[in-house]
Write a protein that holds these residues in place. Structure first.
Motif, PDB file in Angstrom:
ATOM      1  N   SER A   1      -0.772  12.640  -3.111  1.00 11.36           N
ATOM      2  CA  SER A   1      -1.436  11.121  -3.345  1.00 11.36           C
ATOM      3  C   SER A   1      -1.712  10.309  -2.275  1.00 11.36           C
ATOM      4  O   SER A   1      -1.044  10.426  -1.184  1.00 11.36           O
ATOM      5  N   SER A   2      -2.466   9.324  -2.392  1.00  7.71           N
ATOM      6  CA  SER A   2      -2.764   8.557  -1.251  1.00  7.71           C
ATOM      7  C   SER A   2      -2.315   7.354  -1.690  1.00  7.71           C
ATOM      8  O   SER A   2      -2.211   6.709  -2.790  1.00  7.71           O
ATOM      9  N   ASP A   3      -2.401   6.371  -0.550  1.00  7.47           N
ATOM     10  CA  ASP A   3      -1.636   5.016  -0.809  1.00  7.47           C
ATOM     11  C   ASP A   3      -3.183   4.236  -1.608  1.00  7.47           C
ATOM     12  O   ASP A   3      -4.073   4.607  -1.336  1.00  7.47           O
ATOM     13  N   ARG A   4      -2.549   3.466  -2.585  1.00  9.86           N
ATOM     14  CA  ARG A   4      -3.566   2.703  -3.499  1.00  9.86           C
ATOM     15  C   ARG A   4      -3.502   1.334  -3.277  1.00  9.86           C
ATOM     16  O   ARG A   4      -2.590   0.681  -3.644  1.00  9.86           O
ATOM     17  N   ASP A   5      -4.264   0.666  -2.436  1.00 12.25           N
ATOM     18  CA  ASP A   5      -4.317  -0.650  -2.162  1.00 12.25           C
ATOM     19  C   ASP A   5      -4.601  -1.712  -3.520  1.00 12.25           C
ATOM     20  O   ASP A   5      -5.507  -1.139  -4.203  1.00 12.25           O
ATOM     21  N   GLY A   6      -3.783  -2.568  -3.825  1.00 12.24           N
ATOM     22  CA  GLY A   6      -4.136  -3.468  -4.608  1.00 12.24           C
ATOM     23  C   GLY A   6      -3.931  -3.021  -6.180  1.00 12.24           C
ATOM     24  O   GLY A   6      -4.602  -3.601  -6.936  1.00 12.24           O
ATOM     25  N   GLY A   7      -2.895  -2.298  -6.323  1.00 11.83           N
ATOM     26  CA  GLY A   7      -2.700  -1.872  -7.894  1.00 11.83           C
ATOM     27  C   GLY A   7      -2.806  -0.534  -8.051  1.00 11.83           C
ATOM     28  O   GLY A   7      -3.166   0.183  -7.299  1.00 11.83           O
ATOM     29  N   ASP A   8      -2.103  -0.125  -9.243  1.00 14.88           N
ATOM     30  CA  ASP A   8      -2.350   1.491  -9.483  1.00 14.88           C
ATOM     31  C   ASP A   8      -3.421   1.536 -10.726  1.00 14.88           C
ATOM     32  O   ASP A   8      -4.131   0.654 -11.173  1.00 14.88           O
TER      33      ASP A   8
ATOM     34  N   LYS B   1     -19.474   4.214   3.483  1.00 17.76           N
ATOM     35  CA  LYS B   1     -19.476   4.906   4.747  1.00 17.76           C
ATOM     36  C   LYS B   1     -18.078   6.161   4.659  1.00 17.76           C
ATOM     37  O   LYS B   1     -17.121   5.356   4.111  1.00 17.76           O
ATOM     38  N   ILE B   2     -18.355   6.998   5.088  1.00 18.91           N
ATOM     39  CA  ILE B   2     -17.133   8.047   5.205  1.00 18.91           C
ATOM     40  C   ILE B   2     -16.208   7.364   6.516  1.00 18.91           C
ATOM     41  O   ILE B   2     -16.756   7.095   7.678  1.00 18.91           O
ATOM     42  N   VAL B   3     -15.034   7.362   6.291  1.00 16.81           N
ATOM     43  CA  VAL B   3     -14.035   6.752   7.375  1.00 16.81           C
ATOM     44  C   VAL B   3     -12.849   7.739   7.409  1.00 16.81           C
ATOM     45  O   VAL B   3     -12.437   7.747   8.675  1.00 16.81           O
ATOM     46  N   LYS B   4     -12.613   8.613   6.423  1.00 11.31           N
ATOM     47  CA  LYS B   4     -11.397   9.602   6.786  1.00 11.31           C
ATOM     48  C   LYS B   4     -11.490  10.669   6.016  1.00 11.31           C
ATOM     49  O   LYS B   4     -12.003  10.760   4.628  1.00 11.31           O
ATOM     50  N   TRP B   5     -11.135  12.141   6.534  1.00  8.62           N
ATOM     51  CA  TRP B   5     -10.981  13.194   5.512  1.00  8.62           C
ATOM     52  C   TRP B   5      -9.728  13.543   5.884  1.00  8.62           C
ATOM     53  O   TRP B   5      -9.418  14.332   7.029  1.00  8.62           O
ATOM     54  N   ASN B   6      -8.712  13.652   5.009  1.00 10.22           N
ATOM     55  CA  ASN B   6      -7.445  14.009   5.240  1.00 10.22           C
ATOM     56  C   ASN B   6      -7.262  15.240   4.515  1.00 10.22           C
ATOM     57  O   ASN B   6      -7.064  15.508   3.278  1.00 10.22           O
ATOM     58  N   LYS B   7      -7.276  16.429   5.294  1.00 16.84           N
ATOM     59  CA  LYS B   7      -7.424  17.666   4.697  1.00 16.84           C
ATOM     60  C   LYS B   7      -6.117  18.309   4.195  1.00 16.84           C
ATOM     61  O   LYS B   7      -6.101  19.013   3.124  1.00 16.84           O
ATOM     62  N   GLY B   8      -5.021  17.505   4.714  1.00 18.56           N
ATOM     63  CA  GLY B   8      -3.806  17.930   4.327  1.00 18.56           C
ATOM     64  C   GLY B   8      -3.577  17.300   2.639  1.00 18.56           C
ATOM     65  O   GLY B   8      -3.016  18.214   2.037  1.00 18.56           O
ATOM     66  N   ASN B   9      -3.997  16.137   2.465  1.00 17.69           N
ATOM     67  CA  ASN B   9      -3.910  15.725   1.181  1.00 17.69           C
ATOM     68  C   ASN B   9      -5.230  15.984   0.214  1.00 17.69           C
ATOM     69  O   ASN B   9      -5.298  15.488  -0.797  1.00 17.69           O
ATOM     70  N   LYS B  10      -6.115  16.707   0.896  1.00 11.24           N
ATOM     71  CA  LYS B  10      -7.419  16.970   0.145  1.00 11.24           C
ATOM     72  C   LYS B  10      -7.833  15.725  -0.276  1.00 11.24           C
ATOM     73  O   LYS B  10      -8.452  15.756  -1.545  1.00 11.24           O
ATOM     74  N   GLU B  11      -8.221  14.924   0.685  1.00  7.90           N
ATOM     75  CA  GLU B  11      -9.035  13.650   0.215  1.00  7.90           C
ATOM     76  C   GLU B  11      -9.777  13.292   1.428  1.00  7.90           C
ATOM     77  O   GLU B  11      -9.707  13.232   2.337  1.00  7.90           O
ATOM     78  N   VAL B  12     -11.135  12.791   0.549  1.00 10.49           N
ATOM     79  CA  VAL B  12     -12.175  12.136   1.747  1.00 10.49           C
ATOM     80  C   VAL B  12     -12.004  10.580   1.304  1.00 10.49           C
ATOM     81  O   VAL B  12     -12.141  10.165  -0.039  1.00 10.49           O
ATOM     82  N   SER B  13     -11.923   9.666   2.141  1.00  7.20           N
ATOM     83  CA  SER B  13     -11.892   8.231   1.963  1.00  7.20           C
ATOM     84  C   SER B  13     -13.148   7.585   2.359  1.00  7.20           C
ATOM     85  O   SER B  13     -13.747   8.090   3.406  1.00  7.20           O
ATOM     86  N   LEU B  14     -13.670   6.783   1.606  1.00 10.80           N
ATOM     87  CA  LEU B  14     -14.974   6.152   1.993  1.00 10.80           C
ATOM     88  C   LEU B  14     -14.624   4.638   1.897  1.00 10.80           C
ATOM     89  O   LEU B  14     -13.939   4.075   1.089  1.00 10.80           O
TER      90      LEU B  14
END
Length: 556
Positions: free
Chosen positions: A26-33, A238-251
């Protein structure tokens, strides 16, 4: 689209094999769950990893779901529908011959890297693709360019088609003119594809410093396409990160976007390969939405208060036959027997969500060109046995490949669907030899190569034109099918250069009738895939082409 395509390719990167692996990360979730609070991060789960952050190098739906939020094409589709509307071009037109396409572009549009969007930028993209060299000319890398625009300025790959793209001219700052050598049924729809979305010219100069490479059948994509930071489009995120270990792309929201700003600041796409695990993640509040809901879960989630909108039907699921893998399939009676042996209605009633339909041809009835006059092969086990006897194949034994570790919009439960068809075929006296194969790359490679006598695949349309369906498989010889019937090829291609919509539709109808008479495979069904969202989410308009715009998402 998409989709993982039936004409699949084998493509890997040095950093990650594009697979479908369940994740508990899981990734960090800013501002609540996901259960409430002032949230500025929306997490959505897909069934597979993207293959590239450059959509021009892709041919699969999981990649396009991510890149569509950051890149825009000249044309788009209306929200929730398949009608073409303006994208980066506000207006467009063609000459009477369908060879010269003029685009009146939006003004005051910026790329994520600060560069200005204009006609020169459009031409920089099209000329960049046209001048690809080396491994970029492989259909594994440039499938959609070759499908829509043909080959390259200098074809190096012997299998590359003749180029249809002729030129792009910046008539003035806000007018781009694209010329092709011959009219095509793939236009103007092709101008809406993510694979032909527009990139910053500054970014393209960086792209051109890197090569894709090949070793045997394996493709290694260029570094820029595997790491955030270089790619730059004009989209709301805009695409800012691709964490392949967590299998996540962040925009992240692009605040200088020309249109309506994204309602949620951060967007995360996470890979969770199985339907059950995606559902559990939503119910636990770990994600805010997911795609490809199991039909059996739709009612359950709705009763629990989740948003579960269903897309309109725009796909086809089929049983493919490779005549090169089993000579018995060259006999029309055998292909007809297999078609009669399959109980399509039972598959639809037991495996698909409400609204699913049994198919009679290789396109859904929502596509112009669907024919009500095709020859049909109703479920009839006795008829199937008689046809096998006529062919001298009463003791037919045949391989049947099916995929594992995958869920597709047209194929929600591959193994269950396989088991039902296997049972039907065995009732007709056919001995089935099952071959379970991992979806990528094994199954896709095997079906593309024509080594699976029977196999299950499908297609979700890229745009509403019949050629985007039947032209994908039957415009010419294809290893997947292993036949060379010129009557079929001619019927399909007859429509491809007709510019009059009514005439083109009629030609598609005739082509469907010829295909049905030949029986290259068995069209099984079309289905409306569901997509689920948390109780506190205002969902985007769902798209029959699976082209959701997540900038529309907000929290209640």
């Amino acid at each position: 689209m998409r989709i993982f395509k039936s004409r699949a390719v084998r493509a890997i990167t040095t950093a990650v094999a594009v697979g479908l692996i369940a994740t508990g990360c899981s990734s960090d979730r800013d501002g609540g769950d996901a259960k409430g609070g002032d949230k500025d991060t929306f997490v959505f789960a897909g069934a597979g990893d993207p293959g590239s952050l450059d959509p021009a190098l892709a041919s699969d739906g999981e990649t396009f779901r991510v890149t569509r939020q950051a890149f825009e094409a000249l044309l788009e589709h209306e929200p929730g529908g398949s009608k073409l509307v303006g994208g980066l071009a506000e207006k467009w037109s063609s000459d009477e011959a369908g060879k010269v396409w003029t685009f009146n572009l939006r003004q005051n549009v910026k790329f994520h890297d600060g560069e200005a969007f204009n006609a020169a930028a459009v031409c920089a993209n099209y000329d960049h693709w046209f001048n690809w060299k080396g491994t970029y000319q492989s259909s594994a890398v440039s499938y959609y360019w070759q499908t829509i625009m043909g080959g390259f300025a200098k074809n190096e790959d012997a299998e590359a088609p003749e180029p249809n793209y002729k030129s792009c001219t910046a008539k003035d700052e806000n007018t781009a003119v694209i010329e092709v050598n011959e009219p095509s049924a793939n236009l103007p729809g092709g101008f809406s594809l993510q694979a032909l979305a527009i990139h910053s010219p500054k970014a393209i100069k960086e792209y051109e410093k890197q090569d894709a490479t090949a070793k045997g059948d394996a493709i290694t994509y260029p570094k820029y396409s595997q790491e955030a930071g270089t790619v730059a489009g004009t989209g709301p995120y805009k695409i800012v990160k691709w964490n392949k270990g967590n299998k996540e792309v962040s925009l992240e929201r692009f605040d200088d976007y020309w249109g309506a700003k994204a309602k949620v600041k951060n967007l995360v796409f996470r890979t969770i390969s199985t339907e059950e695990t995606r559902r559990q993640a939503l119910q636990a509040g770990d994600i805010d939405g997911y795609d490809l809901v199991a039909p059996a879960d739709v009612t359950t989630l709705e009763k629990e208060g989740y948003e579960v909108p269903t897309r309109d039907v725009f796909n086809i699921f089929y049983l493919g036959m490779s005549q090169s893998a089993n000579p018995a399939l060259k006999k029309p009676e055998v292909r007809q027997a297999i078609s009669h042996a399959i109980d399509r209605e039972n598959l639809v009633n037991t495996q698909l969500p409400e609204g699913g339909k049994a198919a009679t041809q290789f396109m859904p009835d929502t596509v112009a060109g669907y024919s009500d006059k095709v020859k049909t092969y109703p479920f009839d086990t006795a008829k199937a046995k008689d046809l096998l006897k006529q062919a001298g194949e009463e003791k037919l034994s045949i391989d049947f490949c099916y995929p594992t570790e995958v869920t597709r919009p047209y194929m929600p439960a591959p193994q269950d669907m396989f088991e039902l068809m296997k049972a039907d075929l065995e009732k007709a006296g056919i001995t089935i030899k099952p071959k379970a194969m991992k979806w990528a790359p094994d199954y896709l490679d095997a079906t593309e190569a024509g080594s699976c006598a029977l196999h299950m695949l499908g297609w979700t349309g890229d745009f509403n034109d019949g050629y985007n369906f039947i032209g994908t498989w039957f415009a010419g010889p294809d290893k997947q099918w292993g036949f060379k019937d010129q009557k079929v090829f001619d019927a399909v291609n007859a429509a491809s250069k007709i510019t009059d919509p009514a005439g083109r539709t009629e030609a598609y109808q005739k082509a469907n009738e010829v295909i049905a008479e030949y029986v290259p495979g068995v069209p099984i069904s079309s289905s409306p895939p569901a997509i689920a969202f948390a109780k506190n989410v205002n969902p985007p308009k769902v798209s029959p082409l699976t082209q959701e715009n997540f900038a529309e998402v907000s929290f209640k």
